[in-house]
Structures are given as structure tokens and as C-alpha cells.
Design a protein around this motif. Structure first.
Motif, short mmCIF file in Angstrom:
data_model
loop_
_atom_site.label_atom_id
_atom_site.label_comp_id
_atom_site.label_asym_id
_atom_site.label_seq_id
_atom_site.Cartn_x
_atom_site.Cartn_y
_atom_site.Cartn_z
N VAL A 254 42.80 74.44 -84.90
CA VAL A 254 41.69 74.18 -83.97
C VAL A 254 41.69 75.20 -82.84
CG1 VAL A 254 40.78 72.56 -82.25
CG2 VAL A 254 41.50 71.72 -84.49
N VAL A 255 42.87 75.44 -82.26
CA VAL A 255 42.97 76.38 -81.15
C VAL A 255 42.60 77.79 -81.62
CG1 VAL A 255 44.54 77.46 -79.49
CG2 VAL A 255 44.68 75.01 -79.91
N ARG A 256 43.09 78.18 -82.78
CA ARG A 256 42.81 79.52 -83.28
C ARG A 256 41.32 79.72 -83.52
NH1 ARG A 256 46.34 81.30 -88.25
NH2 ARG A 256 45.34 79.45 -89.13
N THR B 110 38.83 77.98 -82.28
CA THR B 110 38.09 77.87 -81.02
C THR B 110 38.19 79.17 -80.23
OG1 THR B 110 38.54 75.49 -80.94
CG2 THR B 110 37.86 76.55 -78.89
N TYR B 111 39.38 79.73 -80.17
CA TYR B 111 39.59 80.99 -79.44
C TYR B 111 38.76 82.11 -80.05
CZ TYR B 111 42.00 84.63 -76.80
OH TYR B 111 42.30 85.66 -75.94
N GLU B 112 38.77 82.21 -81.38
CA GLU B 112 38.01 83.26 -82.05
C GLU B 112 36.52 83.10 -81.79
OE1 GLU B 112 37.60 85.34 -86.48
OE2 GLU B 112 38.25 83.24 -86.31
N GLY B 113 36.04 81.87 -81.82
CA GLY B 113 34.63 81.63 -81.58
C GLY B 113 34.20 81.96 -80.16
N MET B 114 35.11 81.77 -79.21
CA MET B 114 34.77 82.02 -77.80
C MET B 114 34.88 83.48 -77.43
SD MET B 114 36.62 78.81 -75.90
CE MET B 114 35.93 79.26 -74.31
N PHE B 115 35.93 84.15 -77.91
CA PHE B 115 36.25 85.49 -77.42
C PHE B 115 36.12 86.58 -78.49
CE2 PHE B 115 38.93 82.47 -74.92
CZ PHE B 115 38.19 82.56 -73.73
N ASN B 116 35.63 86.18 -79.67
CA ASN B 116 35.34 87.13 -80.77
C ASN B 116 36.58 87.91 -81.20
OD1 ASN B 116 33.52 88.18 -82.65
ND2 ASN B 116 33.10 89.98 -81.37
N PRO C 299 43.51 84.94 -81.72
CA PRO C 299 44.69 84.95 -80.87
C PRO C 299 45.92 85.28 -81.71
CG PRO C 299 44.17 82.70 -81.45
CD PRO C 299 43.08 83.57 -82.04
N THR C 300 46.98 85.67 -81.06
CA THR C 300 48.25 85.90 -81.74
C THR C 300 48.99 84.57 -81.87
OG1 THR C 300 48.39 88.11 -80.78
CG2 THR C 300 50.42 87.18 -81.66
N ILE C 301 49.36 84.22 -83.09
CA ILE C 301 50.15 83.01 -83.32
C ILE C 301 51.61 83.41 -83.23
CG2 ILE C 301 50.57 81.06 -84.83
CD1 ILE C 301 47.68 81.30 -83.74
N GLN C 302 52.36 82.79 -82.35
CA GLN C 302 53.65 83.34 -82.00
C GLN C 302 54.70 82.26 -81.77
OE1 GLN C 302 55.56 85.80 -82.50
NE2 GLN C 302 54.28 87.31 -81.44
N GLN D 6 38.79 77.85 -69.91
CA GLN D 6 37.69 77.73 -70.86
C GLN D 6 38.17 77.30 -72.23
OE1 GLN D 6 35.09 81.28 -70.90
NE2 GLN D 6 35.91 81.78 -68.88
N LEU D 7 39.27 77.89 -72.67
CA LEU D 7 39.83 77.53 -73.98
C LEU D 7 40.26 76.08 -74.01
CD1 LEU D 7 40.89 78.33 -76.81
CD2 LEU D 7 43.05 78.97 -75.70
N LEU D 8 40.94 75.64 -72.95
CA LEU D 8 41.43 74.26 -72.92
C LEU D 8 40.28 73.27 -73.02
CD1 LEU D 8 43.77 72.26 -72.53
CD2 LEU D 8 43.42 72.49 -70.06
N LEU D 9 39.20 73.50 -72.27
CA LEU D 9 38.06 72.57 -72.31
C LEU D 9 37.39 72.59 -73.68
CD1 LEU D 9 36.33 72.91 -68.83
CD2 LEU D 9 38.39 71.67 -69.50
N ALA D 10 37.29 73.77 -74.28
CA ALA D 10 36.65 73.87 -75.60
C ALA D 10 37.51 73.19 -76.66
CB ALA D 10 36.42 75.33 -75.95
N VAL D 11 38.81 73.31 -76.56
CA VAL D 11 39.70 72.65 -77.52
C VAL D 11 39.60 71.14 -77.38
CG1 VAL D 11 42.12 72.25 -78.10
CG2 VAL D 11 41.30 74.58 -77.78
#
Length: 485
Positions: A410-412, A414-420, A423-426, A473-478
């Protein structure tokens, strides 16, 4: 209120401003916890303290989102208390003095407490804003994370109701963490006998200062100097030729912070003062040449101090210096599974001298149990050779990565949709509390996110303002994207 309250998102920064105003170093965070609990009561939010003192606050779901999976937003209440040697600050009484420095927020001469104050502020800002969409919500604020993970160790099964836990203690925007290192404290205690100071000797104190220090997890691979190791290097190399007689060795203040300063009190013949000064100047030049790319200018000096009555006997002194100089420190192995991530490390964090003992406190970290065990055995072997006692304590497990985690997906997305961008999964080399939470809540799905925080656990700590906005922004979208049960 300070200028922080003018930053966006205003609710988050206002909370962080408040958090900075209330002293909350590890083991002294109760005043801050009580302030937050009183605020929750004023807002009509259900809350409770658990058996060890963690605070849990609950907020009902936004209308229409009652069927979503429950989310726990988690942060720790305490901060690491570190200050520059020329800064007057009592962490138990004085507020942190944050200020805006260009694109960053930092503090005047001390740690800022963005670790984990920004994450805590984000959770409280969500509770305070009734326009944010979310399902059933809990906020878990744990005690004493930095000095022993007491709150995480004491969290009991059955108190939390959520299905998902979002840890807010990560320190790089654009990275999503799904695992972390475990760790254990190791103390080496060496008995030392003393004798009278040789006749005619004068007492001086050597001071190695000026280094940046930092977090012994996330900064351990930068290559910064460890003041304890550096001072032991000098003494091991020159104590015999100068006939320096050791009175006291001390350095560092926290096992999870790279030590920035170290001191040695020694007795020395007056005829050796000039050679000592020359060697100190040469060593200072060597250190600045070796570490100039990653360190502040390093100072190594000495000055007269109160006359000592006793010094270590020569065999005890030789053993101590050999033990500290040969102790492993820094990165031991990089991860093969996660390129660029430290797998195993050790920080020689604190050295203290008592009347008849010297104690060296280290923190071992590893993402794999065998790596941690290897360093435990190595320190035990070193202690055996030196005639010291090695004690291991406070062991905490790592958080094993779960590549199939639904919340990570979900986070991945959501992040991609918001910031195009993805994210790095780490996996992080620092110790997050998630590994301990997995024991009472093995089925809880967990992820960790946060803004960009540089140099935590040191007075250079700073948080990037723009990254806080993106994290928010990411937290609210998630929260809005959490699926139904």
C-alpha cells in the motif's frame, strides 16, 4: 511558540514546537507523556497507560471508514540527550532551542529530538485534525526507546486493537523500511590496581574533542572518528615511551551514539611535557588528514589539572590500553542481501573509570543473529585475554523483512502514485521497536516511514523541512488507502 509554527504542515510543526519545549530525555519523558495525555482527555479521546508506562490514544474512524483495518501509529516519547562541550544545557530541565536554518530545522548546541519527535508530532497532528480521513486509529507512544527499549519490551498482548502498525521512526524520506537490525549491549569491566604517583610527576589531562559523532546505527558507515578508539590508539602508541601513568580514562556518553569526545588524565615527568606536546600536535595533524573529508576539525590538546595521588599500576594500564585499542569498532560486515546496508557493527560507546575498575560499554548491532553472536564471542574472547568481565544485556531482536507485507505494498503504490517514482524498500541498521512488537503481536502487519533526519544522536541533528511535508502527505494518503477488513 517559535518560528516552527509557521511551517507547513502547521499542525505537525506546532506539535513539534510543543514537544521541544518540554524536556524529555530517555527515562525522563513523563512530563511530556502527561502533557499529551491531558490534551487527549481535553479532546475527549479514549486513552490508557499500560503496565510499563506506554501511552495509547484511540480515535474512532471517520464516518464511512469504520470497516477499514485498524491502524496503530507508533512513535517513542524520549530523545537522545547530546550537547556540545561548550553548550550549557540541562536536558532534564531546559527546553530544546530549535531554529530554522535554510531548508532545515536544527537546535542550538544540542540534539534536536526530531528522532522521534517529528514522528510523534505527525501522529498527534492526525489525532487533532478531524478533517483527515482514516479508519479505526490508535496512537502508541512508547517510553525509553533510546536507552533500553523499555516500553517496547513491556508492551503486552491484547492492548492494541489494530491490524497494521506504522512506525514513524525512519529517517530517510523516499525509503520504506520493512526490517531492522537487532542489538545487544556489551560491557567489559577490567579490574585495575593503583599505586602512588611517581615522585616529581605532574598531572595533566589529554582532551580529544571536536568530532561530529552521530547515530551508531545509521551513521556507523560514514567513517567518522570514534574518540574512545582514537585516544586509546594514541596512548597505546606513546604511553610507554613517555612513561605516561594513567589516572583516568573516559569518553562518550551513550552506547548508541558515536563518541565525539574522550579524555585521559595522566601523570608525567616534567621533562616529558615538551615531547608530549609535540606528539599531541602530530597526532592531531594525522587525525585531521585521515578524517578531514568526514569530520569537523579535530582538537587534541592537554593542560594541567588537579594533582592526582594514585595512578594505575603498569600491568593494568598496559592491559587496558591494549584491550580498548584492539576492540572491534565500526562496520564489521556489509549485507549481501541488501546492497549498501550495514549487516553487523559495533560501537565502543562509553568508557568510565572508577576507583578500581574501568568499564567499556559497547553496542552490537546486526541484521542476522549469527553476526551478533560472532561479535559477542569476540568481545568475550578479548575480555578473557585481558582478565576482564564481559556482560551482555538488553538484547533485542531484529525485525525480519516480510516481502509480501500488504501494508508495504500500500505504501509503495501510494508513494508512486503521489510522487511518480517508486520508493526504496529497505532494511535499516538502526534498531526499530517493530522487532519487539512482533512478539506480542505476531500477525500485525508493520512498516516504517519518516522524513529525512541527518546526524541523529549528535548536536548536528537536523530535519529537512521539505521532507517533512512529503512524509505528511504520504502518511495521510496511506491512512485513506487502508483496505477494508
Amino acid at each position: 511558540m517559535t518560528a516552527l509554527s509557521s511551517l507547513s504542515p502547521q499542525g505537525l510543526w506546532s506539535w513539534f514546537d510543543t514537544i521541544c519545549s518540554i524536556p524529555h530525555p530517555s527515562k525522563q519523558e513523563i512530563a511530556l507523556r502527561d502533557h499529551i495525555q491531558n490534551w487527549a482527555n481535553e479532546q475527549g479521546l479514549a486513552n490508557q497507560l499500560d503496565a510499563v508506562g506506554n501511552l495509547i490514544i484511540r480515535k474512532p474512524a471517520t464516518t464511512g471508514m469504520e470497516n477499514r483495518k485498524g491502524v496503530v501509529l507508533q512513535a517513542h516519547l524520549d530523545m537522545v540527550p547530546q550537547k556540545n562541550s561548550d553548550t550549557e544545557h540541562d536536558f532534564g530541565r531546559d527546553p530544546i532551542r530549535p531554529y530554522i536554518d535554510g531548508d532545515w530545522v536544527t537546535a542550538t548546541g544540542t540534539t534536536l529530538g526530531a528522532d522521534n519527535g517529528i514522528g510523534m508530532s505527525s501522529a498527534l497532528a492526525v489525532l487533532a485534525d478531524n478533517n483527515i480521513e482514516h479508519g479505526p486509529l490508535e496512537v502508541l507512544l512508547t517510553i525509553d526507546e533510546e536507552a533500553g527499549m523499555t516500553g517496547a519490551f513491556g508492551l503486552q498482548a491484547g492492548i492494541l486493537q489494530g491490524d497494521i502498525l506504522i512506525n514513524t521512526d525512519s529517517e530517510e524520506e523516499g525509503e520504506v523500511y520493512m526490517g531492522c537490525a537487532g542489538g545487544v549491549d556489551a560491557s567489559l569491566t577490567l579490574p585495575v590496581a593503583r599505586e602512588a604517583v611517581p615522585a616529581g610527576y605532574t598531572t595533566v589531562q589529554l582532551a580529544l574533542t571536536g568530532m561530529k559523532g552521530g547515530h551508531s546505527g545509521v551513521d556507523i558507515n560514514i567513517g567518522r572518528g570514534n574518540a574512545n578508539k582514537m585516544l586509546a590508539r594514541f596512548l597505546f602508541g606513546h604511553a610507554a615511551e613517555l612513561d605516561l601513568r594513567l589516572v583516568e580514562l573516559k569518553g562518550g556518553s551513550l552506547r548508541n551514539a558515536i563518541p565525539r569526545e574522550a579524555w585521559a588524565t595522566v601523570a608525567v615527568a616534567p621533562s616529558q611535557l615538551e615531547p608530549l606536546q609535540q606528539l599531541c600536535e602530530h597526532f592531531e595533524q594525522c587525525l585531521n588528514q585521515e578524517l578531514g573529508a568526514v569530520e569537523n576539525p579535530i582538537s587534541f590538546s592537554f593542560g594541567q589539572t588537579d594533582a592526582a595521588e594514585q595512578v594505575f599500576v603498569a600491568p593494568a594500564q598496559a592491559t587496558l590500553l591494549a584491550m580498548v585499542h584492539s576492540a572491534p569498532n565500526g562496520v564489521v560486515r556489509m549485507s549481501d542481501s541488501f546492497p549498501g546496508i550495514v549487516e553487523t557493527s559495533l560501537n565502543v560507546g562509553v568508557i568510565t573509570t572508577e576507583a578500581d575498575t574501568v568499564t567499556v560499554l559497547c553496542l552490537i548491532r546486526s541484521t542476522i543473529d549469527s553476526g551478533r553472536s560472532m561479535l559477542e564471542k569476540q568481545l568475550q574472547a578479548l575480555a578473557q585475554l585481558a582478565g576482564a568481565r564481559c556482560e551482555l544485556s538488553g538484547a533485542y531482536p531484529g525485525w525480519n523483512p516480510d516481502p509480501s507485507s500488504p501494508i508495504m505494498q500500500v505504501v509503495r503504490e501510494t508513494y508512486e502514485g503521489m510522487f511518480n517514482k517508486l520508493p526504496t524498500i529497505q532494511v535499516i541498521h538502526a534498531g526499530l521497536e517493530c522487532g519487539l512488537f512482533k512478539k506480542p503481536y505476531p500477525q500485525m502487519d508493520m512498516v516504517s516511514i519518516g522524513p529525512t533526519i541527518c546526524f541523529p544522536h549528535s548536536p548536528d541533528e537536523k530535519v529537512e523541512i521539505a521532507s517533512v511535508g512529503k512524509y505528511w502527505q504520504l502518511l495521510l494518503a496511506v491512512l485513506k488507502a487502508i483496505p477494508a477488513k
